[in-house]
Design a protein around this motif. Structure first.
Motif, short mmCIF file in Angstrom:
data_model
loop_
_atom_site.label_atom_id
_atom_site.label_comp_id
_atom_site.label_asym_id
_atom_site.label_seq_id
_atom_site.Cartn_x
_atom_site.Cartn_y
_atom_site.Cartn_z
N ILE A 201 45.96 86.95 125.48
CA ILE A 201 46.02 86.83 124.02
C ILE A 201 44.59 86.87 123.48
CG2 ILE A 201 46.84 85.45 122.10
CD1 ILE A 201 48.79 84.11 123.91
N GLU A 202 44.36 87.77 122.56
CA GLU A 202 43.03 87.90 121.98
C GLU A 202 42.73 86.76 121.03
OE1 GLU A 202 42.49 91.64 120.13
OE2 GLU A 202 42.19 92.72 122.03
N PRO A 203 41.48 86.39 120.87
CA PRO A 203 41.10 85.38 119.88
C PRO A 203 41.53 85.81 118.47
CG PRO A 203 39.28 85.80 121.39
CD PRO A 203 40.33 86.84 121.68
N GLY A 204 41.96 84.82 117.68
CA GLY A 204 42.45 85.10 116.33
C GLY A 204 43.94 85.28 116.24
N THR A 205 44.63 85.32 117.39
CA THR A 205 46.08 85.46 117.40
C THR A 205 46.74 84.12 117.07
OG1 THR A 205 45.94 87.17 119.09
CG2 THR A 205 48.08 86.11 118.80
N ILE A 206 47.85 84.19 116.34
CA ILE A 206 48.63 83.00 116.00
C ILE A 206 49.82 82.92 116.95
CG2 ILE A 206 50.01 81.83 114.23
CD1 ILE A 206 48.37 83.34 112.13
N VAL A 207 49.98 81.78 117.60
CA VAL A 207 51.16 81.54 118.43
C VAL A 207 52.07 80.57 117.67
CG1 VAL A 207 52.03 80.56 120.58
CG2 VAL A 207 49.93 81.92 120.58
N LEU A 208 53.26 81.03 117.33
CA LEU A 208 54.24 80.22 116.61
C LEU A 208 55.23 79.65 117.62
CD1 LEU A 208 55.59 79.12 114.08
CD2 LEU A 208 56.67 81.35 113.74
N ASP A 209 55.15 78.35 117.84
CA ASP A 209 55.99 77.68 118.83
C ASP A 209 57.27 77.17 118.16
OD1 ASP A 209 57.04 76.28 120.94
OD2 ASP A 209 55.68 74.58 120.76
N VAL A 210 58.42 77.76 118.53
CA VAL A 210 59.70 77.37 117.95
C VAL A 210 60.61 76.72 119.00
CG1 VAL A 210 59.55 79.22 116.25
CG2 VAL A 210 60.80 79.62 118.37
N THR A 211 60.06 76.34 120.13
CA THR A 211 60.87 75.77 121.21
C THR A 211 61.35 74.36 120.86
OG1 THR A 211 58.88 74.93 122.29
CG2 THR A 211 59.67 77.09 122.97
N ASN A 212 62.43 73.96 121.50
CA ASN A 212 63.01 72.63 121.27
C ASN A 212 62.95 71.81 122.56
OD1 ASN A 212 64.01 72.59 118.49
ND2 ASN A 212 65.31 74.27 119.16
N ARG A 213 62.81 70.50 122.39
CA ARG A 213 62.82 69.57 123.51
C ARG A 213 64.25 69.27 123.94
NH1 ARG A 213 58.19 66.95 124.46
NH2 ARG A 213 59.39 65.45 125.68
N ARG A 214 64.39 68.68 125.12
CA ARG A 214 65.70 68.18 125.57
C ARG A 214 65.85 66.70 125.30
NH1 ARG A 214 66.38 70.12 131.65
NH2 ARG A 214 64.19 69.44 131.75
N ASN A 215 64.73 65.97 125.27
CA ASN A 215 64.77 64.52 125.07
C ASN A 215 63.76 64.12 124.00
OD1 ASN A 215 66.60 64.05 127.34
ND2 ASN A 215 64.84 64.60 128.62
N ILE A 216 64.05 63.00 123.34
CA ILE A 216 63.13 62.49 122.33
C ILE A 216 61.84 62.03 123.01
CG2 ILE A 216 62.75 60.61 120.67
CD1 ILE A 216 65.64 60.78 119.88
N ILE A 217 60.71 62.42 122.45
CA ILE A 217 59.42 62.04 123.02
C ILE A 217 59.05 60.64 122.56
CG2 ILE A 217 58.16 63.11 121.11
CD1 ILE A 217 55.93 63.76 123.08
N SER A 218 58.61 59.81 123.49
CA SER A 218 58.25 58.45 123.15
C SER A 218 56.84 58.40 122.56
CB SER A 218 58.33 57.55 124.40
OG SER A 218 57.49 58.06 125.42
N GLU A 219 56.54 57.33 121.87
CA GLU A 219 55.25 57.16 121.22
C GLU A 219 54.14 57.11 122.27
OE1 GLU A 219 53.09 57.20 117.84
OE2 GLU A 219 55.29 57.18 117.95
N GLY A 220 53.05 57.83 121.97
CA GLY A 220 51.90 57.81 122.87
C GLY A 220 51.84 58.97 123.84
N LYS A 221 52.93 59.71 124.01
CA LYS A 221 52.95 60.86 124.91
C LYS A 221 52.66 62.14 124.14
CE LYS A 221 56.04 59.06 128.49
NZ LYS A 221 57.27 59.34 129.28
N LEU A 222 52.15 63.13 124.85
CA LEU A 222 51.86 64.41 124.23
C LEU A 222 53.13 65.20 123.99
CD1 LEU A 222 48.70 65.59 126.23
CD2 LEU A 222 48.77 64.55 123.95
N SER A 223 53.16 65.93 122.89
CA SER A 223 54.31 66.78 122.58
C SER A 223 54.20 68.08 123.39
CB SER A 223 54.34 67.10 121.10
OG SER A 223 53.21 67.88 120.73
N GLN A 224 55.28 68.87 123.35
CA GLN A 224 55.25 70.17 124.03
C GLN A 224 54.18 71.07 123.43
OE1 GLN A 224 59.86 70.78 125.54
NE2 GLN A 224 59.17 71.77 123.69
N ALA A 225 54.04 71.01 122.10
CA ALA A 225 53.05 71.86 121.43
C ALA A 225 51.64 71.45 121.81
CB ALA A 225 53.24 71.78 119.92
N GLU A 226 51.39 70.16 121.93
CA GLU A 226 50.05 69.69 122.32
C GLU A 226 49.72 70.11 123.75
OE1 GLU A 226 49.09 65.64 119.95
OE2 GLU A 226 50.96 65.59 121.10
N CYS A 227 50.71 70.02 124.63
CA CYS A 227 50.49 70.48 126.01
C CYS A 227 50.26 71.99 126.06
CB CYS A 227 51.69 70.11 126.88
SG CYS A 227 51.90 68.33 127.13
#
Length: 371
Positions: free
Chosen positions: A37-63
């Motif tokens: 992926i070249e610099p300047g490209t936008i990645v639009l993340d539309v994926t869904n989780r299977r479980n609710i993320i608890s407080e303090g953990k990284l989200s899928q997008a952050e990972c």
């Protein structure tokens, strides 16, 4: 279906401006570094989780952001929409949350959301993706809020009417079994009627406030207050509960025979219009967005106006008489007495035309001049 995930993948050919990442959520956990992926490209993340993320953990997008090359902008959005919302077949405008660390990339995604016919809601930087990813996994969040408002309103009105019956008529009635049961069912009937009128009026106020904001600012391309957005979202959830209270009120009125004949036509027609409004919320109703909004607005306002008329005609003596505690009917007409007059200027032809132009995308510099 079996998925084969490589540790390091080439996600897209060089030169792509926007990459939409729509894969099963669990596959992101197995992804390594993403190349190509070249610099300047936008990645639009539309994926869904299977479980609710608890407080303090990284989200899928952050990972995911840690696996992207330098200079690639990640935006989390569209994961709260159904396939019908993306294709336009649902005839429903939704508020779509998005977040990301690049304002430029978010503005680009906002344009995509608007082209899909929805409203964008900017949640801020990528750390807010935890909240966005949890949204599709929460069970009935708005329904719980609507039920809480509905039950609380009913209980308050019931308590007020019961206290009024005990205090204001103290020593004037003989409290035998029949009188207690009649008083109990009468109080349920009054509380149901008052709650339905208050909530129906409250459900119409957000659209009125929104139209006034559009008129003052001259555009619909603005960030509405969060409390107004949430209030408007609750409207469709309150209507079935309003209908239930109206049914309870109608049946108890028949058995207790406490109704006024002069108020029956307005009450019956208001009930019919309310049933039609609730039916419009069903997904089986196939109307265009314009038709749906028109029928919903006209029928709901007519139902409120007729319900208000029904209350005034049925309880005129209670409305004009002051006692030690205000009656349910005196309290229930306060909100519609404000919301109905507030909406009247908006139905004047020259003002309504301007509001519709703004809703269709016209931008004005103020109340009178078009840019």
């Amino acid at each position: 279906m079996n998925y084969c995930i490589e540790e390091n993948v080439e996600l897209t050919p060089s030169g792509a401006g926007v990459v939409v990442l729509a894969v099963p959520g669990f596959t992101l956990e197995k992804l390594g570094l993403i190349r190509g992926i070249e610099p300047g490209t936008i990645v639009l993340d539309v994926t869904n989780r299977r479980n609710i993320i608890s407080e303090g953990k990284l989200s899928q997008a952050e990972c995911l952001s840690k696996r992207l090359p330098e200079g690639v902008f990640l935006v989390k959005s569209l994961c709260t929409l159904d396939i019908e919302d993306l294709t336009g077949s649902s005839n429903c405008v939704k508020d779509v949350p998005l977040c990301g660390d690049s304002s430029w990339a978010k503005n680009f995604v906002k344009t995509i959301i608007r082209l899909l016919g929805h409203r964008d809601v900017d949640y801020g930087d990528l750390s807010k993706s935890r909240e966005i990813e949890n949204m599709p996994l929460r069970l009935f969040p708005l329904w719980r809020s609507a039920a809480g408002i509905s039950v609380t309103t009913w209980l308050l009105l019931f308590l007020i009417d019961w206290i009024r019956e005990l205090v204001c008529t103290h020593g004037e009635k003989t409290w035998d079994r029949d009188a207690i049961l009649f008083g109990l069912f009468s109080t349920v009937q009054h509380a149901s009627a008052g709650q339905a009128l208050i909530l129906l009026s409250a459900s119409k106020l957000p659209s009125t406030i929104e139209d006034y904001i559009y008129l003052i600012r001259g555009t619909k391309y603005l960030q509405l207050p969060n409390w107004l957005v949430r209030w408007k979202e609750l409207t469709s959830k309150l209507l079935p509960m309003i209908l239930f209270s109206t049914v309870v009120h109608s049946w108890l009125s028949i058995f207790l025979q406490t109704y006024s004949r002069s108020s029956l036509p307005a009450g019956i027609i208001s009930y019919i219009f309310l049933v039609l409004v609730v039916l419009l919320l069903l997904p089986v109703v196939k109307l265009s967005r314009t038709e749906l909004n028109l029928f919903f607005s006209v029928l709901s306002w007519l139902s409120l106006l007729l319900a208000y008329t029904h209350t005034v005609l049925a309880r005129w003596q209670d409305l004009t008489r002051l006692t030690c505690v205000p009656s349910i009917f005196q309290l229930s007409i306060l909100l519609p007495s404000l919301s109905i007059p507030a909406h009247i200027p908006l139905i004047l032809p020259w003002i309504r035309r301007k509001v519709m132009n703004i809703r269709n995308g016209h931008v004005y510099s103020g109340i009178y001049y078009q840019k």
